[in-house]
Design an enzyme around this catalytic site. Sequence first.
Site, PDB file in Angstrom:
ATOM      1  N   ASP A   1      -3.307  -9.055  -5.928  1.00  0.00           N
ATOM      2  CA  ASP A   1      -2.905  -7.923  -6.758  1.00  0.00           C
ATOM      3  C   ASP A   1      -1.616  -8.320  -7.493  1.00  0.00           C
ATOM      4  O   ASP A   1      -1.067  -9.411  -7.305  1.00  0.00           O
ATOM      5  CB  ASP A   1      -2.714  -6.664  -5.906  1.00  0.00           C
ATOM      6  CG  ASP A   1      -3.020  -5.395  -6.696  1.00  0.00           C
ATOM      7  OD1 ASP A   1      -2.796  -5.387  -7.918  1.00  0.00           O
ATOM      8  OD2 ASP A   1      -3.476  -4.410  -6.089  1.00  0.00           O
ATOM      9  N   TRP A   2      -1.132  -7.418  -8.296  1.00  0.00           N
ATOM     10  CA  TRP A   2      -0.019  -7.646  -9.222  1.00  0.00           C
ATOM     11  C   TRP A   2       1.211  -8.226  -8.512  1.00  0.00           C
ATOM     12  O   TRP A   2       1.781  -7.591  -7.632  1.00  0.00           O
ATOM     13  CB  TRP A   2       0.325  -6.316  -9.892  1.00  0.00           C
ATOM     14  CG  TRP A   2       1.374  -6.341 -10.954  1.00  0.00           C
ATOM     15  CD1 TRP A   2       2.717  -6.260 -10.768  1.00  0.00           C
ATOM     16  CD2 TRP A   2       1.172  -6.437 -12.372  1.00  0.00           C
ATOM     17  NE1 TRP A   2       3.367  -6.276 -11.973  1.00  0.00           N
ATOM     18  CE2 TRP A   2       2.444  -6.377 -12.976  1.00  0.00           C
ATOM     19  CE3 TRP A   2       0.042  -6.545 -13.179  1.00  0.00           C
ATOM     20  CZ2 TRP A   2       2.615  -6.446 -14.369  1.00  0.00           C
ATOM     21  CZ3 TRP A   2       0.203  -6.608 -14.555  1.00  0.00           C
ATOM     22  CH2 TRP A   2       1.464  -6.555 -15.135  1.00  0.00           C
TER      23      TRP A   2
END
Length: 785
Positions: free
Chosen positions: A322-323
């Site tokens: 994820d980010w």
Amino acid sequence: MISITKSILLVSLFAYTTTAILNDQHAYGTLNYEDYDRPGPIDQDILDMIQQMSIPEKIGQMTQINQDLVLGTDGKLNRTAVENYAQNYYVGSYLNQLASDGDNYDSKDYAKIIEEIQEITLGVNSTFKIPIIYGLDHIHGAHYVANKPLLATIFPHGINIAASFNPELAYESASITARDTRAAGVQWTFAPVLDIPVSKQWPRVYENFGEDPHLSSILGAASIRGYQGKYKSDRTKVAACMKHFIAYGAPWSGQDRDSTVVSDRTIQDYFVPGFQAAIDAGVATAMESYIDINGEPVVASNKYLQKLLRDKMGFEGMLVTDWQEIENLHIKHRVAATHKEAVRMAISDTSIDMSMVPQDVIFFDSMMELVKEGRVSIDRIDASVARLLQLKKDVGLLETDGWKGNKELQAMVGNENDIKVSLDAARESLTLLKNHENVLPLNPEIIKRVLVVGPTANNLAHLSGGWTIDWQGPTQDHWHGKIDDGQFYEKGIHIVKGMQSSAPEGVHVEYMTGFDIDGLDENMAQVIEAAKDFDALVVCVGEHVYSELPGNIHDIKLPQGQIDHVAQLANKTEIPLITVLLEGRPRVLETIHDNSDAILLAYLPGPWGGQAIAEVLFGQTNPSGKLPYTYPKYAGDVNLNYWRPVSDVWDPLYEFGHGLSYSTFDYGNITLAGKNNLQQETLPSLSAGSDQTEISVQITNNSPFDGKETVLMFVHQPFRVITPPAKLLKAFKKVFIPAGQTETVRFTLNAELFQYTGIDDTLTIDDGPIKIMIGDQEFDFNVTK
């Protein structure tokens, strides 16, 4: 319209869960798994490519960066920047919405910009001309592909699909989303969202398919089939991405991205099933979660991202972070003293294939150093690059012009048939929580004038929520709640408009604001005075528009002002008061519940939800939604789930599965292989293994209204070694029953329905009595190992 006549084949019991997904556990038929593609062994031509690629080229394929590194605020592509990232870093992937200054792009604009990125990337000197793969968070339609006149169809959020209990709607909405995404030159969506939202305070509740692992499994598998299908040859399909692996939906504080404190048994029995079903359905990619579990960051966890995901669950697809999660090992989780050490931990210790970096090239630089130092092996890099290149081949990127947008698909964006699917999904999800003295549907013989009040009644943004057109939803100013419905380009129907257009002849509908989304008085004195001339009040309340971190709250009550104003309306008027709830998570209602004659929970039904709500209020649609989560009565009960241990305190406002209808459905004559339970002298027995039987129940619609009923089959074992849950959903079917008619619904039973993770963390079945519960009917068995 992309449609199906048959839904999903439900897989057999998987090895690491207690959820049995059987062939006939819903009413929509089956499709053979072989009709769908899935990731698998790496093709020889991909292996040959890897042997010829340089180390920087390989690391570049593992690197994903955000679009704002190459797209200016004026919306123009910075060609020099793209060339730099391609020439010097061999960047293999970009992500995120293409937008500038609030202006959004349609599918043609998207395709044009991405094609330009591709052309520049393919034009640099490299061993192979490898296109980038673009990823978007298209979780309820291709909602980032937005501009007049080609606004992609936006669907209800995942929580609405869950409330519909209809796998066909999950399939169809995902199929349309895939086609619209592909039209924009994008081959990858970060969906479906398969977290189990244990915490009702968590701001991502609405993205998911509810708190039950079986329901999430069924709908997740249906969505993946819709997104992907035969994605290795069908260029209307995209790669799906199951997220967020794992246990993201149970933050101990209720705040997004905070730590999760949870047992391995809970992970295995409640969080794993949905992801296992996704893997069995052939999901092409996965995304790990932001959190740490019991202090162990998932992004660096060999336990979760290698032993569990790959070795036990058998995932063969591509895994992305994820980010900024690798960097978070250093700056947030604080388990790595340097960024380079964070990269080493995440790559060496797990099976991560791609880093969503996303705002710089620090991942690339650190990886190059680690390879030179011998701390990350070439073999480890090759394993990830193989999965990445295989994915690109599978979605057609390595074909001639396989990275270009499709004009035929672009012409289909936003068509009327797609809108009907969105509207049908909204209709089937609306959940009638309360209907005192059958105040609904509104009777046009009595109710001639309806006054609609409240901040969520006259806009599309509150119907659609976050992840709509923009990350934080269609708001000009998220923090102050200013709504920008102009971004919908009139593609939608809000509640007031829906009621005015759907009102029976002779019924007049007017709107007054009353109060704002924070509960602040705007013109309540005028509303109360005006209400004297009306026959009914429809009060529309709910939440701000939000997504992820900005949606964090410290109290799950609705704003006190909203609660007080509903009380004021109830106390100072003598007409029926109907409350419509637009909310991404269940907000505690306090006195709103008692002050409302009827309560309709709409969740976030999308921009066409206003029409669906109006139809239910006027009786043109019979509500059939069921709660996909437990609705708490008290603000302190944020972690209250129906599958809690049977010994826990239990006092919800409404239970999972609650939902009223205008029809009256009576359950009766529950039988096992033709034998009535009430006439049994000895209890029938189920043995582990191949032993299975069929149970059936008759449902009669004893009303003048045709209706749809979701038949839920729960199981319960009163005594076992580990304290049992009060009940667990193991099957459901949604059936249409005409007025006055009876339908027989059948489910298949086996002993594995009672399997759970035991004391020694292995699957077990305890001998003893068990119960099957369908509606108000019960059937008793014995189960043996």
